[in-house]
Write a protein that holds these residues in place. Structure first.
Motif, mmCIF file in Angstrom:
data_model
loop_
_atom_site.group_PDB
_atom_site.id
_atom_site.type_symbol
_atom_site.label_atom_id
_atom_site.label_comp_id
_atom_site.label_asym_id
_atom_site.label_seq_id
_atom_site.Cartn_x
_atom_site.Cartn_y
_atom_site.Cartn_z
ATOM 1 N N VAL A 4 53.527 33.068 95.426
ATOM 2 C CA VAL A 4 52.694 33.734 96.429
ATOM 3 C C VAL A 4 52.767 35.257 96.230
ATOM 4 O O VAL A 4 51.742 35.949 96.276
ATOM 5 N N VAL A 5 53.977 35.772 95.953
ATOM 6 C CA VAL A 5 54.128 37.221 95.728
ATOM 7 C C VAL A 5 53.305 37.661 94.515
ATOM 8 O O VAL A 5 52.574 38.651 94.570
ATOM 9 N N ILE A 6 53.404 36.888 93.430
ATOM 10 C CA ILE A 6 52.627 37.244 92.230
ATOM 11 C C ILE A 6 51.127 37.141 92.519
ATOM 12 O O ILE A 6 50.345 38.023 92.141
ATOM 13 N N GLY A 7 50.737 36.073 93.239
ATOM 14 C CA GLY A 7 49.327 35.903 93.602
ATOM 15 C C GLY A 7 48.832 37.084 94.426
ATOM 16 O O GLY A 7 47.737 37.617 94.178
ATOM 17 N N CYS A 8 49.653 37.518 95.397
ATOM 18 C CA CYS A 8 49.275 38.654 96.240
ATOM 19 C C CYS A 8 49.147 39.929 95.408
ATOM 20 O O CYS A 8 48.213 40.714 95.604
ATOM 21 N N ALA A 9 50.092 40.108 94.469
ATOM 22 C CA ALA A 9 50.037 41.305 93.612
ATOM 23 C C ALA A 9 48.726 41.328 92.831
ATOM 24 O O ALA A 9 48.063 42.369 92.729
ATOM 25 N N PHE B 210 51.694 44.183 84.717
ATOM 26 C CA PHE B 210 52.147 43.202 83.728
ATOM 27 C C PHE B 210 53.449 43.657 83.064
ATOM 28 O O PHE B 210 54.403 42.883 82.942
ATOM 29 N N ILE B 211 53.489 44.943 82.653
ATOM 30 C CA ILE B 211 54.700 45.474 82.013
ATOM 31 C C ILE B 211 55.874 45.394 82.991
ATOM 32 O O ILE B 211 56.994 45.035 82.614
ATOM 33 N N SER B 212 55.603 45.690 84.269
ATOM 34 C CA SER B 212 56.669 45.629 85.280
ATOM 35 C C SER B 212 57.200 44.210 85.424
ATOM 36 O O SER B 212 58.414 43.989 85.426
ATOM 37 N N LEU B 213 56.277 43.220 85.532
ATOM 38 C CA LEU B 213 56.713 41.834 85.749
ATOM 39 C C LEU B 213 57.468 41.298 84.541
ATOM 40 O O LEU B 213 58.530 40.689 84.675
ATOM 41 N N LEU B 214 56.912 41.556 83.340
ATOM 42 C CA LEU B 214 57.554 41.038 82.131
ATOM 43 C C LEU B 214 58.921 41.693 81.947
ATOM 44 O O LEU B 214 59.915 41.024 81.662
ATOM 45 N N GLY B 215 58.978 43.011 82.146
ATOM 46 C CA GLY B 215 60.250 43.721 82.023
ATOM 47 C C GLY B 215 61.253 43.226 83.047
ATOM 48 O O GLY B 215 62.435 43.039 82.736
ATOM 49 N N SER B 216 60.779 42.965 84.271
ATOM 50 C CA SER B 216 61.668 42.486 85.327
ATOM 51 C C SER B 216 62.302 41.150 84.950
ATOM 52 O O SER B 216 63.479 40.915 85.226
ATOM 53 N N ALA B 217 61.493 40.285 84.319
ATOM 54 C CA ALA B 217 62.033 38.989 83.899
ATOM 55 C C ALA B 217 63.207 39.192 82.951
ATOM 56 O O ALA B 217 64.245 38.532 83.066
ATOM 57 N N PHE B 218 63.047 40.150 82.016
ATOM 58 C CA PHE B 218 64.126 40.391 81.057
ATOM 59 C C PHE B 218 65.317 41.078 81.709
ATOM 60 O O PHE B 218 66.465 40.813 81.345
ATOM 61 N N ILE B 219 65.056 41.963 82.690
ATOM 62 C CA ILE B 219 66.164 42.598 83.418
ATOM 63 C C ILE B 219 66.987 41.519 84.127
ATOM 64 O O ILE B 219 68.217 41.500 84.050
#
Lengths: 290, 90
Positions: B15-20, B51-60
């Motif tokens: 839901v958070v990703i959908g809202c974003a 996109f860069i934020s989400l992908l980077g966050s996954a790796f963090i």
């Protein structure tokens, strides 16, 4: 000038949107759901939180598979890219032989992956395969089902046979696009063959080589069918690459939770590389003014 | 939807990703933008930065889980800092 605004074209995208939702988004969401739960079948799930991710990040098995995967991708890139460029440089530029070469080069690319695996599986057998039998007749102890090194050599040679053509064809296309004026200028300057390659051909091939390297990296990073058919990941775990390990975990052991967590990390890695690939490519295009 | 084995945290996550994504769409319609060049010398739009934020966050989060361990609340804080930096400078 007043531009007309018409957003109806969005409806044309709708079928693709629905198709992708069913073929990619919903399965991916399910994988995310599986990755934080455990199941013993019967569609009953138990919450485990980040346990699978934590376990896998410390798993020797995953590290080993990742290590093998990186070594494999590095080796095939180190062979296929220079070899492909070398072949492209030596292919005839025009005439009948150019067409013959192009068709011959394209042939391995047209063969389905499992057939490539089967071809090499038989080709390498000591009892009936041409390669295995010849090597045995020469007194070389070659057996890809028993010896890890032989298995690696077989899988790498198979990949080189299958995919060097792609690099060669891309490099060839890059070479064809260089105007003759560059070569004439080099001739006037009495440039050596090496200088022509280093200062004219290689810079002009930069874009296509970037595509070739990234496609080959991603494909080899996700390789499954060919090594699975030839070695099945063996002997032992010697050629168990990431995707083979993943399928063993998901379908062999039916560990859906760990396999889902594994898939997600695998997916994120591939996505990162794809993003770098896409970004580098689009920025190269912009620099070239396309 | 039972076969998809939904859980509350994963519902919240999507839901958070959908809202974003929804916010990005609305922003793109209401305040159209031109791509800009930042720290990475690549052209990015708001969507690219998300996109860069989400992908980077996954790796963090993966790095935090692998090196330090659960829980990931502090990793989430690092992710927000990272996302803010991406939106400001990339």
């Amino acid at each position: 000038m007043q531009k007309t605004v018409n957003q109806k074209a969005w409806f044309l995208v709708l079928p693709v949107f629905l198709l992708v939702a069913f073929s990619a988004v919903i399965p991916l969401m399910t994988v995310v759901n599986y990755s934080v739960q455990d199941t013993f079948g019967n569609n009953q799930f138990f919450w485990v939180g980040l346990e699978w991710f934590s376990e896998l990040l410390h798993s020797e098995r995953l590290h080993a598979a990742l290590g093998r995967q990186i070594v494999f991708s590095s080796i095939i890139l180190a062979i296929e890219v220079p070899l492909g460029v070398f072949i492209a440089l030596n292919m005839p530029q025009k005439g009948l032989w150019a067409s013959v070469c192009l068709v011959l080069m394209a042939l391995p690319l047209l063969i389905p992956w499992n057939v490539v695996g089967t071809i090499w599986q038989i080709f390498g057998r000591v009892d009936i395969g041409l390669l295995g039998h010849t090597l045995a007749a020469l007194g070389i102890d070659y057996n890809y089902t028993q010896d890890p090194l032989d298995a690696w050599v077989t899988v790498i040679v198979m990949d080189v046979w299958h995919w060097t053509s792609l690099v060669a064809l891309l490099a060839y296309a890059g070479l064809q696009s260089i105007p003759q004026a560059y070569y004439q200028a080099a001739k006037i300057d009495q440039a050596s063959r090496w200088s022509v390659f280093w200062f004219i051909e290689l810079p002009k091939m930069q874009g296509v080589l970037m595509i070739a390297i990234l496609i080959r990296f991603m494909d080899s990073f996700m390789i499954y069918t060919e090594p699975f058919v030839v070695t099945g990941g063996g002997p032992g775990n010697a050629t168990t690459f990431l995707s083979i390990d993943l399928v063993k975990m998901a379908l062999g052991q039916f560990d859906l939770g760990p396999a889902a967590a594994f898939s997600l990390m695998y997916f994120l890695t591939v996505m990162l590389v794809s993003w770098v690939f896409y970004t580098v490519m689009t920025n190269l295009d912009k620099k070239a003014g396309l | 939807m039972a076969w998809m084995a939904w859980t509350l945290p994963t519902i919240v996550f999507f839901v958070v990703i959908g809202c974003a994504l929804l916010v990005m769409t609305v922003l793109a319609v209401v305040f159209p933008e031109t791509p800009r060049r930042g720290l990475l010398r690549i052209e990015t739009t708001r969507g690219d930065r998300l996109f860069i934020s989400l992908l980077g966050s996954a790796f963090i989060c993966m790095a935090w889980l692998g090196l330090i361990g659960a829980p990931l609340w502090w990793a989430l804080a690092v992710c927000f800092l990272y996302a803010a930096a991406v939106f400001r400078w990339v």
